[in-house]
Design an enzyme around this catalytic site. Structure first.
Site, PDB file in Angstrom:
ATOM      1  N   PHE A   1      16.377  -5.980  13.976  1.00  0.00           N
ATOM      2  CA  PHE A   1      16.233  -4.734  13.230  1.00  0.00           C
ATOM      3  C   PHE A   1      14.787  -4.708  12.712  1.00  0.00           C
ATOM      4  O   PHE A   1      13.891  -5.093  13.445  1.00  0.00           O
ATOM      5  CB  PHE A   1      17.369  -4.624  12.195  1.00  0.00           C
ATOM      6  CG  PHE A   1      18.646  -4.193  12.894  1.00  0.00           C
ATOM      7  CD1 PHE A   1      19.288  -5.047  13.804  1.00  0.00           C
ATOM      8  CD2 PHE A   1      19.138  -2.917  12.745  1.00  0.00           C
ATOM      9  CE1 PHE A   1      20.401  -4.625  14.522  1.00  0.00           C
ATOM     10  CE2 PHE A   1      20.259  -2.495  13.456  1.00  0.00           C
ATOM     11  CZ  PHE A   1      20.889  -3.343  14.347  1.00  0.00           C
TER      12      PHE A   1
ATOM     13  N   ARG B   1      16.740   1.903   6.962  1.00  0.00           N
ATOM     14  CA  ARG B   1      16.554   0.804   7.920  1.00  0.00           C
ATOM     15  C   ARG B   1      16.992  -0.519   7.302  1.00  0.00           C
ATOM     16  O   ARG B   1      17.024  -0.673   6.089  1.00  0.00           O
ATOM     17  CB  ARG B   1      15.064   0.669   8.314  1.00  0.00           C
ATOM     18  CG  ARG B   1      14.499   1.862   9.060  1.00  0.00           C
ATOM     19  CD  ARG B   1      14.992   1.907  10.494  1.00  0.00           C
ATOM     20  NE  ARG B   1      14.435   3.026  11.227  1.00  0.00           N
ATOM     21  CZ  ARG B   1      14.950   4.253  11.234  1.00  0.00           C
ATOM     22  NH1 ARG B   1      16.041   4.530  10.546  1.00  0.00           N
ATOM     23  NH2 ARG B   1      14.391   5.218  11.951  1.00  0.00           N
TER      24      ARG B   1
ATOM     25  N   ASP C   1      -0.632 -16.693  24.954  1.00  0.00           N
ATOM     26  CA  ASP C   1      -0.866 -15.373  24.356  1.00  0.00           C
ATOM     27  C   ASP C   1      -2.157 -14.829  24.969  1.00  0.00           C
ATOM     28  O   ASP C   1      -3.126 -15.576  25.105  1.00  0.00           O
ATOM     29  CB  ASP C   1      -1.027 -15.536  22.834  1.00  0.00           C
ATOM     30  CG  ASP C   1      -0.901 -14.219  22.079  1.00  0.00           C
ATOM     31  OD1 ASP C   1      -0.043 -14.133  21.179  1.00  0.00           O
ATOM     32  OD2 ASP C   1      -1.671 -13.268  22.379  1.00  0.00           O
TER      33      ASP C   1
ATOM     34  N   ALA D   1       6.080 -12.229  23.263  1.00  0.00           N
ATOM     35  CA  ALA D   1       4.969 -11.377  23.702  1.00  0.00           C
ATOM     36  C   ALA D   1       5.493 -10.039  24.196  1.00  0.00           C
ATOM     37  O   ALA D   1       6.308  -9.990  25.116  1.00  0.00           O
ATOM     38  CB  ALA D   1       4.208 -12.071  24.834  1.00  0.00           C
TER      39      ALA D   1
ATOM     40  N   TYR E   1      10.184   2.032  25.142  1.00  0.00           N
ATOM     41  CA  TYR E   1      10.197   0.706  24.512  1.00  0.00           C
ATOM     42  C   TYR E   1      11.603   0.107  24.570  1.00  0.00           C
ATOM     43  O   TYR E   1      11.801  -1.019  25.040  1.00  0.00           O
ATOM     44  CB  TYR E   1       9.713   0.799  23.062  1.00  0.00           C
ATOM     45  CG  TYR E   1       9.956  -0.467  22.287  1.00  0.00           C
ATOM     46  CD1 TYR E   1       9.393  -1.673  22.692  1.00  0.00           C
ATOM     47  CD2 TYR E   1      10.790  -0.484  21.158  1.00  0.00           C
ATOM     48  CE1 TYR E   1       9.645  -2.848  22.001  1.00  0.00           C
ATOM     49  CE2 TYR E   1      11.039  -1.652  20.470  1.00  0.00           C
ATOM     50  CZ  TYR E   1      10.467  -2.826  20.894  1.00  0.00           C
ATOM     51  OH  TYR E   1      10.718  -4.001  20.216  1.00  0.00           O
TER      52      TYR E   1
HETATM   53  N1  UDP Z   1       7.762   5.525   7.940  1.00  0.00           N
HETATM   54  C1  UDP Z   1       7.203   6.457   7.081  1.00  0.00           C
HETATM   55  N2  UDP Z   1       5.853   6.458   6.923  1.00  0.00           N
HETATM   56  C2  UDP Z   1       5.022   5.579   7.559  1.00  0.00           C
HETATM   57  C3  UDP Z   1       5.605   4.612   8.421  1.00  0.00           C
HETATM   58  C4  UDP Z   1       6.976   4.613   8.597  1.00  0.00           C
HETATM   59  O1  UDP Z   1       7.909   7.274   6.496  1.00  0.00           O
HETATM   60  O2  UDP Z   1       3.792   5.654   7.383  1.00  0.00           O
HETATM   61  C5  UDP Z   1       9.226   5.492   8.126  1.00  0.00           C
HETATM   62  C6  UDP Z   1       9.636   5.715   9.577  1.00  0.00           C
HETATM   63  O3  UDP Z   1       9.752   7.092   9.839  1.00  0.00           O
HETATM   64  C7  UDP Z   1      10.976   4.972   9.616  1.00  0.00           C
HETATM   65  C8  UDP Z   1      10.795   3.834   8.612  1.00  0.00           C
HETATM   66  O4  UDP Z   1       9.690   4.214   7.784  1.00  0.00           O
HETATM   67  O5  UDP Z   1      12.002   5.809   9.147  1.00  0.00           O
HETATM   68  C9  UDP Z   1      10.490   2.503   9.259  1.00  0.00           C
HETATM   69  O6  UDP Z   1       9.436   2.707  10.179  1.00  0.00           O
HETATM   70  P1  UDP Z   1       8.675   1.507  10.900  1.00  0.00           P
HETATM   71  O7  UDP Z   1       7.619   2.125  11.769  1.00  0.00           O
HETATM   72  O8  UDP Z   1       8.252   0.503   9.895  1.00  0.00           O
HETATM   73  O9  UDP Z   1       9.794   0.813  11.792  1.00  0.00           O
HETATM   74  P2  UDP Z   1      10.772   1.409  12.936  1.00  0.00           P
HETATM   75  O10 UDP Z   1      12.069   1.696  12.219  1.00  0.00           O
HETATM   76  O11 UDP Z   1      10.131   2.606  13.542  1.00  0.00           O
HETATM   77  O12 UDP Z   1      10.901   0.264  13.880  1.00  0.00           O
END
Ligand code: UDP
Length: 333
Positions: A173, A225, A32, A75, A144
């Site tokens: 996920f 999600r 790392d 990583a 990404y």
């Molecule tokens: N989200 C939100 N407010 C925050 C952070 C995330 O509403 O401060 C929402 C974001 O738009 C997504 C979900 O929470 O719909 C999950 O976001 P996260 O960044 O945790 O993971 P991602 O799905 O982007 O990998």
């Protein structure tokens, strides 16, 4: 087995380091660069080597010296928004460094590989592909997602060229929660993930949680999600490692198969913490698909893995234990 874990000082990698040792008695070596990881997150007897993967000759020597048999490659940089702003960092860290790691494995004769891929390789699947199975078309919409999809393609080409390479590509996920004893957990700077941010608001470490978009075509207007617990995720890695074969790659989606909206996660955090959590409703975050959740049937039928943590309160509770024990992350220890 002697397992090399890249990114073993990071959130997911540190859980792999712990469970590989505790649950299965494996010997672990971590490589790392500590750019985002934490020395204190590496638990047990694991050897930590602070080095860049790009220096593949050195990494190959580490593999040879420690008689490494399998590599788990965590990583990576993993912020969608940052990848749009700094794509070269993502192609360098996630794609080019994976090639360097494969070179090191090639040199050292290591033939087993478990790769952290992502549901971001699917982009924005149309409704007929949700829940998302492994055959869903991979059309990433961010650097990404592309940086990871390129590695999947490189792995297929490399494996075809040598015949004896065994590999898994596990598409995550939303990984959440922490080891239930609260010893290790999620500590990102800056933190962008939903559950830690909500819990920081519950703990009084930030004034509120902003919901990114309340006008999506979902039941309550917020994004949905699939939150898979980090312990389950690592169990899936260990099951996959045992099942590796030269016949074909193991390609699996890792999720619980159920989606929760942002509002449902906030409600869960209110139940778990018993704290008031202030909400601000904000605009959509660019690049957020409305609904993403897995169909995890394939790994269940092939390898017998399914998530044990399926109750969202249970997942949030483990993250809350970590934050209560470490309100300022590893640096506050
Ligand atoms: N989200 C939100 N407010 C925050 C952070 C995330 O509403 O401060 C929402 C974001 O738009 C997504 C979900 O929470 O719909 C999950 O976001 P996260 O960044 O945790 O993971 P991602 O799905 O982007 O990998």
């Amino acid at each position: 087995m002697n397992v090399l874990v890249t990114g073993g000082a990071g959130y997911i990698g540190s859980h792999a380091v712990k469970y590989l040792q505790e649950k299965a008695g494996h010997q672990v070596v971590v490589v790392d660069n500590l750019s985002r990881g934490h020395r204190r997150a590496v638990k047990g007897e694991a050897i930590l080597i602070v080095h860049e993967l790009a220096d593949w000759k050195h990494v190959a020597r580490v593999m040879t010296n420690n008689q490494i048999e399998c590599v788990m490659h965590f990583a990576a940089k993993a912020y969608v928004g940052e990848s749009v702003e700094r794509p070269l960092d993502y192609y360098s860290n996630n794609t080019a460094d994976a090639v360097a790691l494969l070179r090191a494995m090639d040199q050292a004769g290591v033939r087993k590989f478990v790769f952290s891929s992502t549901c971001a390789t699917y982009g924005e699947p149309s409704d007929e592909h949700i829940p998302i199975g492994e055959t869903c078309p991979q059309r990433p919409i961010s650097p990404y997602g592309r940086s990871k999809l390129f590695v999947e393609q490189i792995l297929r080409d490399y494996a075809a060229s040598c015949g004896d390479f065994q590999y898994a590509m596990l598409r995550y996920f939303n990984v959440a929660g922490s080891d239930p004893n609260g010893e290790i957990g999620e500590d990102h700077d800056p933190e962008t993930h939903l559950i830690p941010i909500i819990l920081q608001a519950a703990a009084g470490l930030r004034p509120h949680i902003e919901i990114f978009g309340t006008d999506y075509a979902t039941p309550d207007g917020t994004c949905v999600r699939d939150y898979v617990h980090v312990e389950d995720l690592i169990d899936a890695h260990m099951v996959a490692m045992e099942a590796l074969t030269t016949d074909h790659p193991l390609v699996y989606n890792l999720g619980i198969g159920k989606g929760y909206s942002v509002r449902e996660i906030i409600e869960s955090a209110r139940r778990v913490t018993g704290k008031a959590i202030t909400i601000k409703e904000g605009p959509r975050r660019p690049g957020d698909p409305p609904r993403l959740f897995a169909n995890p049937a394939k790994i269940k039928s092939d390898l017998g893995w399914q998530a044990k943590h399926t109750d969202i309160d249970d997942i949030v509770r483990t993250a809350w234990t970590w934050i209560q024990n470490h309100p300022h992350g590893y640096n506050g220890e």
